[in-house]
Write an enzyme that holds these catalytic residues in place. Sequence first.
Site, PDB file in Angstrom:
ATOM      1  N   ASP A  84     -72.158  54.032 -43.484  1.00  0.00           N
ATOM      2  CA  ASP A  84     -73.051  53.277 -42.604  1.00  0.00           C
ATOM      3  C   ASP A  84     -74.366  52.947 -43.302  1.00  0.00           C
ATOM      4  O   ASP A  84     -74.680  53.473 -44.370  1.00  0.00           O
ATOM      5  CB  ASP A  84     -73.347  54.087 -41.337  1.00  0.00           C
ATOM      6  CG  ASP A  84     -72.146  54.190 -40.423  1.00  0.00           C
ATOM      7  OD1 ASP A  84     -71.247  53.328 -40.501  1.00  0.00           O
ATOM      8  OD2 ASP A  84     -72.097  55.153 -39.620  1.00  0.00           O
ATOM      9  N   TYR A 171     -68.357  65.268 -47.860  1.00  0.00           N
ATOM     10  CA  TYR A 171     -69.688  64.807 -47.491  1.00  0.00           C
ATOM     11  C   TYR A 171     -70.661  65.973 -47.460  1.00  0.00           C
ATOM     12  O   TYR A 171     -70.263  67.131 -47.249  1.00  0.00           O
ATOM     13  CB  TYR A 171     -69.677  64.166 -46.100  1.00  0.00           C
ATOM     14  CG  TYR A 171     -69.058  62.793 -46.016  1.00  0.00           C
ATOM     15  CD1 TYR A 171     -69.842  61.642 -46.130  1.00  0.00           C
ATOM     16  CD2 TYR A 171     -67.698  62.640 -45.801  1.00  0.00           C
ATOM     17  CE1 TYR A 171     -69.279  60.375 -46.032  1.00  0.00           C
ATOM     18  CE2 TYR A 171     -67.123  61.374 -45.703  1.00  0.00           C
ATOM     19  CZ  TYR A 171     -67.922  60.243 -45.817  1.00  0.00           C
ATOM     20  OH  TYR A 171     -67.355  59.006 -45.734  1.00  0.00           O
TER      21      TYR A 171
END
Length: 342
Positions: A84, A171
């Site tokens: 994003d 992540y």
Amino acid sequence: MPRYKLTIAYDGTDFCGWQKQEPPESAGVAAAKLLDPPGLPGPAPADEREPGRTALRTVQAVVERAIREAVREPVILHGASRTDAGVHARGQVAAFTCSGEATDAPRPDEPAARAEGGAERRPATGWPLSRGTDALLRAINSRLPEDVLVLDAEAVSDAFNPISDCTAKGYSYTLHLSPHRALWDRRFVHHIWVPLDAATMNAAAAHFVGEHDFAAFAAAGHGRQSTVRTVYACRVTELPVSRGVAAPVTSAPGHPAPGGDAPAHAEGGSHAEPGRSRRLVIEVSGNGFLWNMVRIIAGTLVEAGRGKLTPADIPSAIESKDRRRAGPTLPPHGLCLEWVRY
């Protein structure tokens, strides 16, 4: 036709995410100006843009343009993860295919402009394997702005798909715990004013490991038919802090990044003494993630660290499939795609 796999790092602050978002064709002039390397370009002049139409600056579009200029032909770049806006990456993976034979033939569609040697020649296009990936890496990076860098390039099979061939992703989400906000690396950490109990957060994190329906940890409109995912590892580690700057994370637990071992972080711990800055990193790896899933997991763990949730609340929140039972979605700037495994 050779296919190349790229490993890409970027500071996502000034990008509108990874995925290319094309404006209408009539705004193509503005798009070209917005994406023009090598510097960080500004918007096109107002008189060259149509009202209400702008080109969004995305990592995919910027890198694709640099590749196109390097190989001198149109290419399509496919990435492993659609990060994003504001999300960073140290190990994004993407791939493209181009011509395998350099072309140095006369242009068939134009009058031959006679030179001393004969007809006008068309510049070489494509990138044959014989040119090597080191030269390709340099050619692409020389055309990229300062906030994105291709770390590695390698030739792969025609069938390589960076999305469907992926077996795991890792992540990290970095928290800056301090009465004072971060300065030097403020783009990469999320500031938390209150102390957090890392031991409680670790106990809560363990409940995410395994195959679960993570509907409660996905943003509305995620667009996936199935919300079942497998989390391989989830933990909270404390980083050493030196003059306000923490050491970088390079891998997730159980999945060391290529070329190195997993960092030896101090795990667990409790509240630090008042006034001391701390860095906590939430590391999550899995076979795939839903929209905002990692940021919601991170927000849920922060709530556990504050005492708003207990570790025992996590299994019931997962089973509920109710987004209201999970924690808040933390901002994007603390999130980083660390690695992608195949």
